[in-house]
Design a protein around this motif. Structure first.
Motif, PDB file in Angstrom:
ATOM      1  N   TYR A 157     -58.582 -44.979  21.605  1.00 26.38           N
ATOM      2  CA  TYR A 157     -59.262 -43.691  21.707  1.00 26.38           C
ATOM      3  C   TYR A 157     -58.519 -42.782  22.687  1.00 26.38           C
ATOM      4  N   TYR A 158     -58.557 -41.466  22.379  1.00 29.00           N
ATOM      5  CA  TYR A 158     -57.849 -40.477  23.203  1.00 29.00           C
ATOM      6  C   TYR A 158     -58.702 -39.216  23.311  1.00 29.00           C
ATOM      7  N   ARG A 159     -58.646 -38.597  24.485  1.00 25.23           N
ATOM      8  CA  ARG A 159     -59.298 -37.299  24.683  1.00 25.23           C
ATOM      9  C   ARG A 159     -58.262 -36.207  24.433  1.00 25.23           C
ATOM     10  N   VAL A 160     -58.645 -35.188  23.678  1.00 23.88           N
ATOM     11  CA  VAL A 160     -57.735 -34.102  23.302  1.00 23.88           C
ATOM     12  C   VAL A 160     -58.349 -32.774  23.733  1.00 23.88           C
ATOM     13  N   GLY A 161     -57.553 -31.944  24.410  1.00 23.17           N
ATOM     14  CA  GLY A 161     -58.094 -30.652  24.811  1.00 23.17           C
ATOM     15  C   GLY A 161     -57.021 -29.790  25.443  1.00 23.17           C
ATOM     16  N   ALA A 162     -57.413 -28.720  25.994  1.00 19.87           N
ATOM     17  CA  ALA A 162     -58.764 -28.169  25.877  1.00 19.87           C
ATOM     18  C   ALA A 162     -58.622 -26.711  25.457  1.00 19.87           C
ATOM     19  N   THR A 163     -59.706 -26.159  24.962  1.00 20.54           N
ATOM     20  CA  THR A 163     -59.692 -24.747  24.587  1.00 20.54           C
ATOM     21  C   THR A 163     -60.134 -23.894  25.770  1.00 20.54           C
ATOM     22  N   TYR A 164     -59.843 -22.605  25.691  1.00 17.59           N
ATOM     23  CA  TYR A 164     -60.256 -21.633  26.712  1.00 17.59           C
ATOM     24  C   TYR A 164     -60.834 -20.415  25.993  1.00 17.59           C
ATOM     25  N   LYS A 200     -62.658 -26.882  17.241  1.00 20.83           N
ATOM     26  CA  LYS A 200     -62.212 -28.164  16.681  1.00 20.83           C
ATOM     27  C   LYS A 200     -60.961 -27.979  15.836  1.00 20.83           C
ATOM     28  N   GLU A 201     -60.979 -26.984  14.975  1.00 25.66           N
ATOM     29  CA  GLU A 201     -59.817 -26.722  14.125  1.00 25.66           C
ATOM     30  C   GLU A 201     -58.614 -26.278  14.947  1.00 25.66           C
ATOM     31  N   GLU A 202     -58.858 -25.503  16.001  1.00 25.34           N
ATOM     32  CA  GLU A 202     -57.765 -25.066  16.870  1.00 25.34           C
ATOM     33  C   GLU A 202     -57.067 -26.261  17.516  1.00 25.34           C
ATOM     34  N   LEU A 203     -57.855 -27.192  18.030  1.00 25.50           N
ATOM     35  CA  LEU A 203     -57.274 -28.366  18.685  1.00 25.50           C
ATOM     36  C   LEU A 203     -56.563 -29.272  17.689  1.00 25.50           C
ATOM     37  N   ILE A 204     -57.133 -29.448  16.501  1.00 31.20           N
ATOM     38  CA  ILE A 204     -56.483 -30.283  15.478  1.00 31.20           C
ATOM     39  C   ILE A 204     -55.152 -29.666  15.062  1.00 31.20           C
ATOM     40  N   THR A 205     -55.127 -28.346  14.901  1.00 32.97           N
ATOM     41  CA  THR A 205     -53.879 -27.660  14.520  1.00 32.97           C
ATOM     42  C   THR A 205     -52.808 -27.844  15.586  1.00 32.97           C
ATOM     43  N   LEU A 221     -52.666 -30.238  17.824  1.00 34.51           N
ATOM     44  CA  LEU A 221     -52.336 -31.659  17.894  1.00 34.51           C
ATOM     45  C   LEU A 221     -51.311 -32.046  16.838  1.00 34.51           C
ATOM     46  N   ARG A 222     -51.452 -31.489  15.676  1.00 33.14           N
ATOM     47  CA  ARG A 222     -50.558 -31.856  14.571  1.00 33.14           C
ATOM     48  C   ARG A 222     -49.167 -31.248  14.703  1.00 33.14           C
ATOM     49  N   THR A 223     -48.965 -30.378  15.683  1.00 32.75           N
ATOM     50  CA  THR A 223     -47.618 -29.851  15.900  1.00 32.75           C
ATOM     51  C   THR A 223     -46.702 -30.889  16.550  1.00 32.75           C
ATOM     52  N   PHE A 224     -47.267 -31.928  17.146  1.00 30.77           N
ATOM     53  CA  PHE A 224     -46.416 -32.945  17.774  1.00 30.77           C
ATOM     54  C   PHE A 224     -46.897 -34.375  17.563  1.00 30.77           C
ATOM     55  N   LEU A 225     -48.130 -34.561  17.065  1.00 28.98           N
ATOM     56  CA  LEU A 225     -48.623 -35.909  16.806  1.00 28.98           C
ATOM     57  C   LEU A 225     -48.430 -36.241  15.334  1.00 28.98           C
ATOM     58  N   THR A 226     -47.637 -37.257  15.058  1.00 33.20           N
ATOM     59  CA  THR A 226     -47.373 -37.648  13.668  1.00 33.20           C
ATOM     60  C   THR A 226     -48.232 -38.837  13.244  1.00 33.20           C
ATOM     61  N   SER A 227     -48.855 -39.491  14.206  1.00 32.32           N
ATOM     62  CA  SER A 227     -49.713 -40.634  13.913  1.00 32.32           C
ATOM     63  C   SER A 227     -51.035 -40.160  13.307  1.00 32.32           C
ATOM     64  N   GLU A 228     -51.593 -40.946  12.389  1.00 34.50           N
ATOM     65  CA  GLU A 228     -52.883 -40.607  11.793  1.00 34.50           C
ATOM     66  C   GLU A 228     -53.999 -40.768  12.819  1.00 34.50           C
ATOM     67  N   PHE A 229     -55.039 -39.921  12.698  1.00 34.45           N
ATOM     68  CA  PHE A 229     -56.154 -39.998  13.628  1.00 34.45           C
ATOM     69  C   PHE A 229     -57.423 -39.490  12.965  1.00 34.45           C
ATOM     70  N   GLU A 230     -58.557 -39.842  13.555  1.00 26.76           N
ATOM     71  CA  GLU A 230     -59.839 -39.290  13.125  1.00 26.76           C
ATOM     72  C   GLU A 230     -60.602 -38.798  14.348  1.00 26.76           C
ATOM     73  N   VAL A 231     -61.327 -37.707  14.192  1.00 20.27           N
ATOM     74  CA  VAL A 231     -62.130 -37.161  15.278  1.00 20.27           C
ATOM     75  C   VAL A 231     -63.459 -37.910  15.325  1.00 20.27           C
ATOM     76  N   VAL A 232     -63.796 -38.451  16.503  1.00 22.34           N
ATOM     77  CA  VAL A 232     -65.030 -39.233  16.632  1.00 22.34           C
ATOM     78  C   VAL A 232     -66.045 -38.583  17.572  1.00 22.34           C
ATOM     79  N   ASP A 233     -65.615 -37.570  18.329  1.00 19.08           N
ATOM     80  CA  ASP A 233     -66.555 -36.886  19.218  1.00 19.08           C
ATOM     81  C   ASP A 233     -66.012 -35.502  19.554  1.00 19.08           C
TER      82      ASP A 233
END
Length: 351
Positions: free
Chosen positions: A239-246, A260-265, A267-279
């Motif tokens: 599990y990983y915490r991803v953030g943050a927006t302002y 949520k969409e902003e952070l996912i977008t 994240l995908r600019t540098f994370l190539t591993s598959e993931f799912e949002v759980v919280d």
């Protein structure tokens, strides 16, 4: 009569409690849990602004106080809250690498920036230019800290989980009375709740909404904090915490689909591993127009104080600012003028 009535138990309130307890002061705390900033914070302590490779305001001084402060709480409460995580700044270009080397040569940053480039060894992250490593970093589990500290104060029978009623506060010549108890002093440490405080709502606490995601990425296997267009903080167990927006207009604690969409977008600019949002959580950071804390005494009422305005750096600022306020109250020390609310006294008298 007790020494202090403290309103709020986020990072600021906890730090103030520690100062009061250390000096044998008696106090009561009112906390209704309405402000979630400390609970949902990423919890990183990092003295460097990684967008510009500069030292955050007074961060070296704050860091020197913060690390032993949280260590002492760990020992006292028998909890583990300080995870000495490595922070890696992903480089997007050769120019960023060069700027990093320049910063690492500056006197106050030499001890905080590793001047060696770390090669990327994680296939789940796109980072062909490598990483710069920030030294003396870590993460405080703020949710665990707040929960454990609340339980600790319950054991001392000095905390009320109730909304503070400003109208019930009786101001006397040299004391305050609240619900039948007299107090020599009152300290407000309410975070963004200060906006509803009739005594200190003249202060320019703007508040900035921050939203964070928790993702599960079984194949990522990363043990360091990665900072790029957003940050990834390892939580353990894939599990990983991803953030943050302002966001500056929305002042609610409700998560939004847009964030949520902003952070996912990002994240995908540098994370190539598959993931799912759980919280997905949100909170309002207590940010100030001049980006400095709000600490000091009320311009009219004796023995009324505020401890607030830590923004996104509460983990580092809370131990420092609480010590400043305690020494100001009880040792007649001068506050750092950059945090003293006297800088906004004209706003009070104009209003």
């Amino acid at each position: 009569m007790k020494d202090v009535l403290l309103v709020g138990l986020g990072l600021a309130g906890i730090a103030m409690c520690e100062r009061l307890l250390a000096e044998g002061k008696t106090f009561d705390v009112y906390e209704n849990g309405s402000q979630t900033s400390s609970k949902v914070a990423g919890g990183l302590y990092n003295p460097v602004i990684l967008k510009r490779f500069t030292l955050a305001w007074n961060a070296d001084t704050q860091l020197a106080q913060a690390v032993p402060f949280y260590q002492a709480i760990e020992e006292k409460l028998n909890i583990a809250i300080d995870d000495k995580l490595k922070v890696l700044r992903r480089f997007a270009s050769i120019e960023e690498q060069n700027l990093w080397f320049e910063a690492a040569d500056r006197p106050r940053l030499k001890q905080l920036l590793n001047n060696q480039i770390h090669k990327n060894r994680n296939d789940g992250i796109a980072a062909d230019k490598g990483f710069g490593e920030v030294l003396k970093t870590g993460k405080i589990d703020t949710a665990n800290l707040q929960q454990a500290y609340t339980s600790y104060l319950e054991g001392l029978n000095c905390i009320s989980r109730a909304t503070f009623d400003y109208n019930a506060l009786q101001i006397k010549a040299d004391a305050f009375e609240f619900k039948g108890t007299n107090y020599k002093k009152i300290i407000f440490a309410e975070g963004f709740g200060l906006k509803k405080n009739p005594f200190f709502n003249y202060l320019p606490l703007n508040g900035t909404k921050g939203e964070l995601l928790t993702i599960k990425a079984p194949n990522l296997k990363e043990e360091s904090v990665i900072k790029s267009s957003c940050f990834i903080i390892p939580l353990g167990g894939d599990y990983y915490r991803v953030g943050a927006t302002y966001k500056w207009k929305d002042k609610t604690n409700m998560p939004t689909e847009a964030a949520k969409e902003e952070l996912i977008t990002k994240l995908r600019t540098f994370l190539t591993s598959e993931f799912e949002v759980v919280d997905h959580v949100a909170g309002i950071r207590p940010t100030v127009t001049d980006r400095r804390p709000l600490v000091g005494s009320h311009p009219k009422f004796n023995n009324m104080y505020v401890l607030n305005g830590f923004g996104s750096r509460g983990v580092l600022l809370a131990p420092y600012a609480s010590q400043q306020l305690f020494d100001f109250i009880y040792k007649q020390s001068s506050l750092n003028p950059e945090i003293d609310i006297a800088r906004f006294s004209k706003k009070y008298f104009v209003n």
